[in-house]
Motif scaffolding. Structure first.
Motif, PDB file in Angstrom:
ATOM      1  N   ALA A 197       7.560  -8.044   0.892  1.00  0.00           N
ATOM      2  CA  ALA A 197       6.897  -7.217   1.914  1.00  0.00           C
ATOM      3  C   ALA A 197       6.997  -5.739   1.539  1.00  0.00           C
ATOM      4  O   ALA A 197       6.020  -4.984   1.669  1.00  0.00           O
ATOM      5  CB  ALA A 197       7.524  -7.470   3.280  1.00  0.00           C
ATOM      6  N   THR A 198       8.165  -5.349   1.040  1.00  0.00           N
ATOM      7  CA  THR A 198       8.350  -3.945   0.655  1.00  0.00           C
ATOM      8  C   THR A 198       7.423  -3.556  -0.491  1.00  0.00           C
ATOM      9  O   THR A 198       6.805  -2.482  -0.479  1.00  0.00           O
ATOM     10  CB  THR A 198       9.815  -3.697   0.239  1.00  0.00           C
ATOM     11  OG1 THR A 198      10.664  -4.207   1.272  1.00  0.00           O
ATOM     12  CG2 THR A 198      10.079  -2.226   0.030  1.00  0.00           C
ATOM     13  N   ILE A 199       7.344  -4.480  -1.487  1.00  0.00           N
ATOM     14  CA  ILE A 199       6.468  -4.176  -2.631  1.00  0.00           C
ATOM     15  C   ILE A 199       5.018  -4.017  -2.181  1.00  0.00           C
ATOM     16  O   ILE A 199       4.320  -3.095  -2.599  1.00  0.00           O
ATOM     17  CB  ILE A 199       6.602  -5.269  -3.719  1.00  0.00           C
ATOM     18  CG1 ILE A 199       7.998  -5.167  -4.358  1.00  0.00           C
ATOM     19  CG2 ILE A 199       5.508  -5.119  -4.776  1.00  0.00           C
ATOM     20  CD1 ILE A 199       8.330  -6.283  -5.321  1.00  0.00           C
ATOM     21  N   ILE A 200       4.583  -4.893  -1.270  1.00  0.00           N
ATOM     22  CA  ILE A 200       3.188  -4.781  -0.799  1.00  0.00           C
ATOM     23  C   ILE A 200       2.980  -3.443  -0.076  1.00  0.00           C
ATOM     24  O   ILE A 200       1.970  -2.757  -0.271  1.00  0.00           O
ATOM     25  CB  ILE A 200       2.806  -5.969   0.106  1.00  0.00           C
ATOM     26  CG1 ILE A 200       2.871  -7.261  -0.708  1.00  0.00           C
ATOM     27  CG2 ILE A 200       1.400  -5.772   0.687  1.00  0.00           C
ATOM     28  CD1 ILE A 200       2.658  -8.506   0.087  1.00  0.00           C
ATOM     29  N   ILE A 201       3.973  -3.056   0.746  1.00  0.00           N
ATOM     30  CA  ILE A 201       3.857  -1.758   1.441  1.00  0.00           C
ATOM     31  C   ILE A 201       3.759  -0.625   0.422  1.00  0.00           C
ATOM     32  O   ILE A 201       2.924   0.287   0.552  1.00  0.00           O
ATOM     33  CB  ILE A 201       5.051  -1.542   2.403  1.00  0.00           C
ATOM     34  CG1 ILE A 201       4.889  -2.477   3.603  1.00  0.00           C
ATOM     35  CG2 ILE A 201       5.132  -0.086   2.866  1.00  0.00           C
ATOM     36  CD1 ILE A 201       6.006  -2.414   4.609  1.00  0.00           C
ATOM     37  N   LEU A 202       4.574  -0.708  -0.618  1.00  0.00           N
ATOM     38  CA  LEU A 202       4.525   0.321  -1.667  1.00  0.00           C
ATOM     39  C   LEU A 202       3.145   0.391  -2.311  1.00  0.00           C
ATOM     40  O   LEU A 202       2.605   1.477  -2.542  1.00  0.00           O
ATOM     41  CB  LEU A 202       5.574   0.042  -2.749  1.00  0.00           C
ATOM     42  CG  LEU A 202       7.012   0.418  -2.401  1.00  0.00           C
ATOM     43  CD1 LEU A 202       7.943   0.078  -3.566  1.00  0.00           C
ATOM     44  CD2 LEU A 202       7.105   1.908  -2.091  1.00  0.00           C
ATOM     45  N   ILE A 203       2.592  -0.798  -2.595  1.00  0.00           N
ATOM     46  CA  ILE A 203       1.251  -0.821  -3.210  1.00  0.00           C
ATOM     47  C   ILE A 203       0.236  -0.150  -2.287  1.00  0.00           C
ATOM     48  O   ILE A 203      -0.595   0.656  -2.729  1.00  0.00           O
ATOM     49  CB  ILE A 203       0.830  -2.264  -3.553  1.00  0.00           C
ATOM     50  CG1 ILE A 203       1.749  -2.818  -4.654  1.00  0.00           C
ATOM     51  CG2 ILE A 203      -0.637  -2.328  -3.986  1.00  0.00           C
ATOM     52  CD1 ILE A 203       1.575  -4.297  -4.925  1.00  0.00           C
ATOM     53  N   ILE A 204       0.327  -0.445  -0.995  1.00  0.00           N
ATOM     54  CA  ILE A 204      -0.616   0.162  -0.040  1.00  0.00           C
ATOM     55  C   ILE A 204      -0.467   1.694  -0.068  1.00  0.00           C
ATOM     56  O   ILE A 204      -1.447   2.429  -0.144  1.00  0.00           O
ATOM     57  CB  ILE A 204      -0.374  -0.374   1.394  1.00  0.00           C
ATOM     58  CG1 ILE A 204      -0.728  -1.862   1.457  1.00  0.00           C
ATOM     59  CG2 ILE A 204      -1.187   0.414   2.417  1.00  0.00           C
ATOM     60  CD1 ILE A 204      -0.372  -2.532   2.768  1.00  0.00           C
ATOM     61  N   VAL A 205       0.788   2.167  -0.029  1.00  0.00           N
ATOM     62  CA  VAL A 205       1.031   3.612  -0.014  1.00  0.00           C
ATOM     63  C   VAL A 205       0.478   4.264  -1.284  1.00  0.00           C
ATOM     64  O   VAL A 205      -0.215   5.285  -1.221  1.00  0.00           O
ATOM     65  CB  VAL A 205       2.543   3.900   0.134  1.00  0.00           C
ATOM     66  CG1 VAL A 205       2.833   5.367  -0.141  1.00  0.00           C
ATOM     67  CG2 VAL A 205       3.011   3.521   1.520  1.00  0.00           C
ATOM     68  N   PHE A 206       0.763   3.651  -2.422  1.00  0.00           N
ATOM     69  CA  PHE A 206       0.268   4.206  -3.691  1.00  0.00           C
ATOM     70  C   PHE A 206      -1.256   4.250  -3.716  1.00  0.00           C
ATOM     71  O   PHE A 206      -1.848   5.233  -4.169  1.00  0.00           O
ATOM     72  CB  PHE A 206       0.798   3.388  -4.876  1.00  0.00           C
ATOM     73  CG  PHE A 206       2.173   3.803  -5.303  1.00  0.00           C
ATOM     74  CD1 PHE A 206       3.235   3.742  -4.417  1.00  0.00           C
ATOM     75  CD2 PHE A 206       2.410   4.267  -6.584  1.00  0.00           C
ATOM     76  CE1 PHE A 206       4.515   4.129  -4.786  1.00  0.00           C
ATOM     77  CE2 PHE A 206       3.690   4.667  -6.974  1.00  0.00           C
ATOM     78  CZ  PHE A 206       4.745   4.591  -6.077  1.00  0.00           C
ATOM     79  N   ALA A 207      -1.864   3.170  -3.207  1.00  0.00           N
ATOM     80  CA  ALA A 207      -3.327   3.117  -3.210  1.00  0.00           C
ATOM     81  C   ALA A 207      -3.901   4.247  -2.355  1.00  0.00           C
ATOM     82  O   ALA A 207      -4.842   4.942  -2.765  1.00  0.00           O
ATOM     83  CB  ALA A 207      -3.808   1.766  -2.707  1.00  0.00           C
ATOM     84  N   ILE A 208      -3.292   4.459  -1.183  1.00  0.00           N
ATOM     85  CA  ILE A 208      -3.793   5.530  -0.301  1.00  0.00           C
ATOM     86  C   ILE A 208      -3.670   6.880  -1.008  1.00  0.00           C
ATOM     87  O   ILE A 208      -4.598   7.694  -1.009  1.00  0.00           O
ATOM     88  CB  ILE A 208      -3.002   5.555   1.027  1.00  0.00           C
ATOM     89  CG1 ILE A 208      -3.295   4.290   1.841  1.00  0.00           C
ATOM     90  CG2 ILE A 208      -3.354   6.795   1.851  1.00  0.00           C
ATOM     91  CD1 ILE A 208      -2.421   4.121   3.064  1.00  0.00           C
ATOM     92  N   GLN A 209      -2.533   7.104  -1.635  1.00  0.00           N
ATOM     93  CA  GLN A 209      -2.308   8.382  -2.318  1.00  0.00           C
ATOM     94  C   GLN A 209      -3.332   8.610  -3.435  1.00  0.00           C
ATOM     95  O   GLN A 209      -3.906   9.694  -3.561  1.00  0.00           O
ATOM     96  CB  GLN A 209      -0.883   8.430  -2.897  1.00  0.00           C
ATOM     97  CG  GLN A 209      -0.507   9.796  -3.458  1.00  0.00           C
ATOM     98  CD  GLN A 209      -0.448  10.871  -2.384  1.00  0.00           C
ATOM     99  OE1 GLN A 209       0.273  10.729  -1.401  1.00  0.00           O
ATOM    100  NE2 GLN A 209      -1.236  11.925  -2.544  1.00  0.00           N
TER     101      GLN A 209
END
Lengths: 222, 337
Positions: A197-209
Motif C-alpha cells: 500500500a505504501t509503495i502504491i501511495i509513493l507511486i501516486i505521489v511521484f506521478a503527481i509531482q
C-alpha cells in the motif's frame, strides 16, 4: 513467486483501495483548486494596495483561511462529522471524506494562490488598468494566466498533501489505501500489505509531482 | 488637448502627508510632444498617472481629450483610457502572451472582433518594425524590441494621447535613439499628442517641442525647448541644460586654467554658424583660447555653447565682451583670475 513473497496481499482489494484513493485525491483536488482559487483571488484583491482593498473582507477571509489551515487534519475530520453526515448523508466511504479534504486543503491552497498572485509585477496590472480593463478582465486575462506556473505548482503540492490526508481519512472509515494499510496491514500484523500500500501511495505521489513539473515547465515562458 | 488646473495630489495624511504634485497648471496642445523632466521623486510619475486617472487628484481638475478625468464615472474612465494609452519604463508586457497576443490585448478589452483584431495587430507589427517576431514571447526579445511591443500595444485602440513613463530609461543609448525616432515618426504620421516624463535632458532635446521642469511636486519652468535651453531660469533647469550642453569634464577643465577671464558664450539658431570668433580675434588685441565647445540640436533649432579663456588688459576684455553682445551672442563671465 509474488504470492510467496507477499502472502497476504489481496490484489483485488488493493486495486479497489487504489481506485478509492485516486478518486478521493482527484475529486478533492478539483474542488480545492476551485475554492482555493476563489479564496486566494479574494484575499489578494482585498489586500492593502490592491484593486478591491477592503480591511473587513481581507480580515475575515484571512482569519477563515488561517483557522482552517491551522487545525490538524485528523482533528478537523472529526470536528466535521456532523457537517459531513448532513451534507453526504453518511460518515463512511470515499464520498464522505471529500468535504473534510476540501475544507482542510482549500485554505492551504488559497495561501499559495495569494503568494503566486503577489509575484505578478504590479506594473502589468497597472498597464491593464491603463488600457481600460475591467476588474474581471484583469482577473481572467492578467492575474490567472500570469501566475499560472505558481498556481499549478501550488496545486501539485496541495494534491500531494491530499494523498496524505486521504490516508488519514481512511483510518476513520473513508476507504482507500490508508484504510487498507491500517486495518488489513497494521492491525493484523500483515507487513506485506502495509508495504505494498505504501509503495502504491509513493507511486501516486511521484506521478503527481512529475505531471505537475511537466505542466509548469510547458507553461512558463518567462 | 490637455489642461491641468490647480492640480494637487497628496499622499498620506496629517504630518506625514507628502505633496507629490503641488499646484500644477499645464496646457498641452494637440499634436505636441510635451516633455516633463525632473529627478526621481519630483512628482512626475504621479503627474502622468493623473492624466489617465490611475491616480485621482486631491484637488484641481484634469481635462484630457474632452474627458474630465477627476470626476468621470468608472465606465467613462475605462472608455477614456482606451483613448489615452501609456507605455512604461519596464514595458509591462504579459510574459504569458506572445508579441501578437500582447498587442491584441487592448483590442480584446475594447471588445473588437477576432478578424479585425488580427488585421490591426499585423498593421501595428509592421509599423513598429517587429515583422518576423510576432510569435515570440517577451522573454525572447531585447529591451528595445519589448518597448516596440509596448508602443504597438499602446497604439492598438487608435489613441489620441500617448503617455510615456520613462519609456527609454531602461534602454541603452543607441536603442533609446531608435525608440525616440519611432515616437517622433508616430507623432508626425498619426498626429498623436505625446506626453513623456524623463530624467534625461537628452530625450527632451531630441524629440520634445515643449518642456516642463518639475522639482518637489511643482512645475518650476515651462516653455519651448529651445527657449528653455537658451535661457534656463531655475537653478534645476540650468543643471539639466548643462547635462547636454556641457560635456562632462567641463568643470575640471575650468579649474585647471588659473589665468585669464573665462567667458561662456551661448549661440542660438543661425548664430551658431557665424564666424563670431574670428572677428573677435581680429578686432581686439587679446589672446583667445577655446576651453570647451558644443552644439546641440533641438527640435526648434540648434543651440551652442562655447567657453573661452580671454587673456589681456581688463579694459580690452570688457570691450570684447561688449562686442560679442552687439553680435547677438549671450555671454556670461564664469571665472576671473
Amino acid at each position: 513467486m509474488i504470492e510467496e513473497l507477499l502472502p497476504h496481499v489481496n490484489w483485488e482489494k488493493m486495486w479497489e483501495a487504489t481506485v478509492e484513493t485516486l478518486y478521493m485525491t482527484g475529486v478533492s483536488t478539483l474542488y480545492t483548486f476551485i475554492f482555493g482559487l476563489v479564496l486566494g483571488v479574494l484575499l489578494f484583491l482585498s489586500s492593502p494596495g490592491q484593486l478591491w482593498k477592503n480591511k473587513l473582507v481581507y480580515g475575515v477571509t484571512g482569519a477563515f483561511v488561517n483557522i482552517f489551515r491551522s487545525i490538524p487534519f485528523i482533528i478537523l475530520i472529526i470536528l466535521l462529522i456532523p457537517f459531513t453526515t448532513l451534507f453526504v448523508g453518511s460518515m463512511r466511504g470515499p464520498e464522505a471524506a471529500i468535504p473534510a479534504l476540501v475544507i482542510g486543503a482549500a485554505p492551504f491552497y488559497a495561501r499559495m494562490v495569494m503568494i503566486g498572485l503577489r509575484e505578478i509585477d504590479k506594473g502589468v496590472i497597472e498597464a491593464a488598468r491603463s488600457m481600460g480593463a475591467k476588474t474581471s478582465t484583469i482577473i481572467f486575462k492578467v492575474l490567472l494566466p500570469e501566475s499560472m506556473p505558481a498556481l499549478i505548482s501550488g496545486i501539485t503540492v496541495t494534491s500531494i498533501a491530499l494523498v496524505g490526508y486521504t490516508a488519514m481519512a481512511g483510518v476513520i472509515g473513508a476507504g482507500g489505501l490508508g484504510n487498507l494499510a491500517y486495518y488489513e496491514g497494521f492491525q493484523r500484523s500483515r507487513t506485506d500489505v502495509m508495504i505494498v500500500a505504501t509503495i502504491i501511495i509513493l507511486i501516486i505521489v511521484f506521478a503527481i509531482q512529475i505531471i505537475g513539473d511537466i505542466a509548469v515547465k510547458k507553461m512558463d515562458k518567462r | 488637448m490637455i489642461q491641468l488646473t490647480d492640480v494637487n495630489k497628496k499622499f498620506g495624511a496629517g504630518a506625514n502627508a507628502i505633496n507629490a504634485v503641488d499646484q500644477v497648471n499645464l496646457d498641452i496642445e494637440e499634436g505636441e510632444i510635451f516633455g516633463i523632466i525632473g529627478y526621481s521623486g519630483a512628482g512626475k510619475s504621479t503627474l502622468i498617472r493623473l492624466l489617465n486617472g490611475l491616480e485621482k487628484p486631491s484637488s484641481g481638475t484634469v481635462t484630457i481629450a474632452g474627458y474630465e478625468m477627476s470626476s468621470v464615472s468608472n465606465k467613462k474612465l475605462r472608455e477614456a483610457r482606451q483613448k489615452i494609452s501609456m507605455i512604461f519604463q519596464h514595458f509591462n508586457l504579459l510574459w504569458s502572451r506572445t508579441v501578437k497576443q500582447n498587442i491584441s490585448f487592448p483590442l480584446e478589452i475594447a471588445g473588437i472582433k477576432k478578424t479585425e483584431r488580427e488585421k490591426k495587430v499585423n498593421e501595428l507589427i509592421e509599423l513598429v518594425g517587429l515583422k518576423g517576431r510576432e510569435n515570440a514571447y517577451p522573454s525572447e526579445l531585447s529591451g528595445g524590441q519589448k518597448q516596440r511591443v509596448g508602443i504597438a500595444r499602446a497604439l492598438a485602440n487608435d489613441p489620441e494621447v500617448l503617455l510615456c513613463d520613462e519609456a527609454t530609461s531602461a534602454l541603452d543609448p543607441e536603442t533609446t535613439d531608435s525608440i525616440l525616432d519611432l515616437l517622433t515618426s508616430i507623432n508626425e504620421r498619426l498626429g498623436l499628442t505625446i506626453v513623456l516624463i524623463t530624467h534625461e535632458m537628452h530625450v527632451i532635446r531630441k524629440i520634445c517641442h515643449q518642456v516642463a521642469v518639475m522639482e518637489a511636486g511643482k512645475v518650476v519652468e515651462t516653455g519651448s525647448v529651445l527657449e528653455v535651453f537658451q535661457s534656463p531660469e531655475a537653478p534645476i533647469t540650468k543643471r539639466f541644460v548643462s547635462q547636454v550642453t556641457e560635456p562632462s569634464g567641463t568643470e575640471q577643465a575650468i579649474a585647471h586654467l588659473p589665468t585669464g577671464t573665462l567667458v561662456k558664450l551661448v549661440f542660438v539658431g543661425e548664430r551658431t554658424e557665424q564666424p563670431v570668433l574670428a572677428s573677435l580675434i581680429r578686432t581686439f588685441p587679446i589672446e583667445v583660447s577655446i576651453v570647451q565647445g558644443n552644439i546641440s540640436h533641438t527640435k526648434g533649432g540648434a543651440y551652442g555653447t562655447l567657453i573661452l579663456q580671454l587673456i589681456g588688459h581688463e579694459k580690452e576684455i570688457e570691450e570684447a565682451i561688449a562686442h560679442l553682445h552687439e553680435q547677438g551672442v549671450r555671454t556670461e563671465v564664469i571665472g576671473n583670475d
